[in-house]
Scaffold this motif. Structure first.
Motif, PDB file in Angstrom:
ATOM      1  N   ILE A 164      -5.884  -2.273  -5.537  1.00 52.62           N
ATOM      2  CA  ILE A 164      -6.530  -1.365  -4.586  1.00 52.62           C
ATOM      3  C   ILE A 164      -6.304   0.062  -5.062  1.00 52.62           C
ATOM      4  N   LYS A 165      -7.380   0.851  -5.085  1.00 51.42           N
ATOM      5  CA  LYS A 165      -7.249   2.274  -5.406  1.00 51.42           C
ATOM      6  C   LYS A 165      -8.339   3.031  -4.671  1.00 51.42           C
ATOM      7  N   LEU A 166      -7.918   3.945  -3.813  1.00 55.51           N
ATOM      8  CA  LEU A 166      -8.867   4.751  -3.049  1.00 55.51           C
ATOM      9  C   LEU A 166      -8.522   6.224  -3.238  1.00 55.51           C
ATOM     10  N   THR A 220      -1.940  -3.425  -3.628  1.00 53.07           N
ATOM     11  CA  THR A 220      -2.435  -4.748  -4.006  1.00 53.07           C
ATOM     12  C   THR A 220      -2.784  -5.533  -2.753  1.00 53.07           C
ATOM     13  N   LEU A 221      -3.598  -6.540  -2.936  1.00 50.43           N
ATOM     14  CA  LEU A 221      -3.942  -7.484  -1.872  1.00 50.43           C
ATOM     15  C   LEU A 221      -3.917  -8.877  -2.467  1.00 50.43           C
ATOM     16  N   SER A 259     -15.880   3.844   2.044  1.00 45.79           N
ATOM     17  CA  SER A 259     -15.548   2.421   2.036  1.00 45.79           C
ATOM     18  C   SER A 259     -15.744   1.870   0.628  1.00 45.79           C
ATOM     19  N   LEU A 291       0.846  -1.190   0.000  1.00 43.79           N
ATOM     20  CA  LEU A 291       0.000   0.000   0.000  1.00 43.79           C
ATOM     21  C   LEU A 291       0.882   1.241   0.000  1.00 43.79           C
ATOM     22  N   GLN A 344     -15.640  -1.943  -1.639  1.00 46.89           N
ATOM     23  CA  GLN A 344     -15.510  -3.394  -1.698  1.00 46.89           C
ATOM     24  C   GLN A 344     -14.613  -3.726  -2.880  1.00 46.89           C
ATOM     25  N   ILE A 345     -13.470  -4.349  -2.606  1.00 44.59           N
ATOM     26  CA  ILE A 345     -12.528  -4.607  -3.690  1.00 44.59           C
ATOM     27  C   ILE A 345     -12.688  -5.996  -4.291  1.00 44.59           C
ATOM     28  N   CYS A 346     -13.442  -6.860  -3.618  1.00 46.14           N
ATOM     29  CA  CYS A 346     -13.739  -8.160  -4.238  1.00 46.14           C
ATOM     30  C   CYS A 346     -14.984  -8.747  -3.593  1.00 46.14           C
ATOM     31  N   ILE A 358      -8.517  -2.509   6.560  1.00 46.03           N
ATOM     32  CA  ILE A 358      -8.834  -3.653   5.702  1.00 46.03           C
ATOM     33  C   ILE A 358      -9.748  -4.594   6.487  1.00 46.03           C
ATOM     34  N   ILE A 416     -12.200  -2.107   2.017  1.00 41.06           N
ATOM     35  CA  ILE A 416     -11.237  -1.145   2.536  1.00 41.06           C
ATOM     36  C   ILE A 416     -11.998   0.101   2.958  1.00 41.06           C
TER      37      ILE A 416
END
Length: 292
Positions: free
Chosen positions: A245-247, A193-194, A229, A178, A231-233, A271, A208
């Motif tokens: 991941i991109k916020l 990335t995760l 917030s 991150l 949801q990445i997946c 997370i 996230i």
């Protein structure tokens, strides 16, 4: 009402920095003869500890009171008469600090820092004053002390989560990177990335969050609130697949980290992992947000 006032600005986004000139016009429209005792413009800024639901139980007399940061006035017109028609009064006011340092605009859950341009057309005792107000936004560069935004590797397992231990806690291993090491710059997204290396239970989703923590010395504790917030997946998360991941920091809802006498505003990146049985584990990473 037969008369109204409207404030327009040369800068359409109404965003300024310390030392800038706030410039624009006040448009007064009246359908009949308007007698007045003067047209005054005010440039004002306040820190407000709001009576939010987080503080309803606290019996502190200062709640809801304003602390003044800046207060200026400009006379646009002395008393007189305006016949029916539309009139335009230009104004200029400099955003400069006085005895109290100016802080960046902050719309928090409990701590609010705001700046306004207010116009008042004063009338006799038998008539109501005509007022209008517009919020402007102040950006304040942060002292960086040579710090930079860096990538940070993280390693998340069942043994180092922040959430309470669960019965039959799932065994898992999650890694990634991150861009939250050192500092986080407003205007630059948090990217990373995760990757799920292993898990003895299927992972249903990964979220996230960006959280705000506000602290005021009169209360002696902090209030945490969710800003955004993502949801990445969703579904059965595949193993050994790097998830992006991109916020992006939402404008007006995030200001630089703040620490001044009596109050502070801090942030954290969280997370959250939900498993197929609805168990949730979380890990929180403090971050320091700045503005260049």
């Amino acid at each position: 009402m037969s008369a109204e006032a409207r404030i327009t600005f040369l800068k359409l986004n109404k965003t300024y920095r310390i030392g800038d000139i706030v410039e624009g016009s006040v448009v007064v429209k009246t359908a009949s003869l308007l007698k007045h005792d003067g047209i005054q413009l005010f440039l004002e800024g306040f820190v407000l500890i709001q009576k939010s639901t987080a503080l309803l139980e606290e019996k502190v007399p200062e709640l809801g009171k304003q602390t003044e940061l800046i207060s200026k006035s400009v006379t646009l017109s002395k008393g007189g008469k305006l016949i029916a028609g539309t009139y335009e009064f230009d104004f200029k006011a400099k955003l400069e600090r006085g005895e109290v340092p100016l802080q960046e605009t902050n719309h928090g859950a409990c701590i609010s820092i705001q700046y306004f341009v207010r116009v008042e057309i004063r009338r006799s005792l038998l008539h109501q004053n005509i007022e209008t107000i517009e919020e402007i936004f102040l950006e304040v560069p942060s002292p960086l002390d040579g710090r930079k935004q860096l990538d940070m590797s993280y390693f998340l397992t069942e043994s180092d989560v922040d959430s309470p231990k669960l019965e039959n806690s799932p065994k898992f291993s999650i890694t990634g990177e991150l861009s939250i090491g050192g500092i986080c710059e407003i205007g630059k997204p948090i990217i990373g990335t995760l990757l799920v290396e292993s898990s003895d239970k299927s992972i249903y989703s990964v979220m996230i969050e960006l959280q705000r923590k506000e602290e005021w010395s009169q209360i002696g504790s902090f209030h945490s609130s969710k800003i955004v917030s993502l949801q990445i997946c969703d579904g059965n998360v595949p193993k050994n697949a790097a998830l992006p991941i991109k916020l992006i920091f939402p404008r007006f809802r995030v200001a630089p980290s703040l620490s001044i006498p009596n109050l502070s505003v801090r942030y954290s990146f969280v997370i959250s992992v939900m498993f197929e049985n609805k168990d949730i584990v979380t890990k929180e990473y403090p971050i320091h947000i700045v503005r260049r």
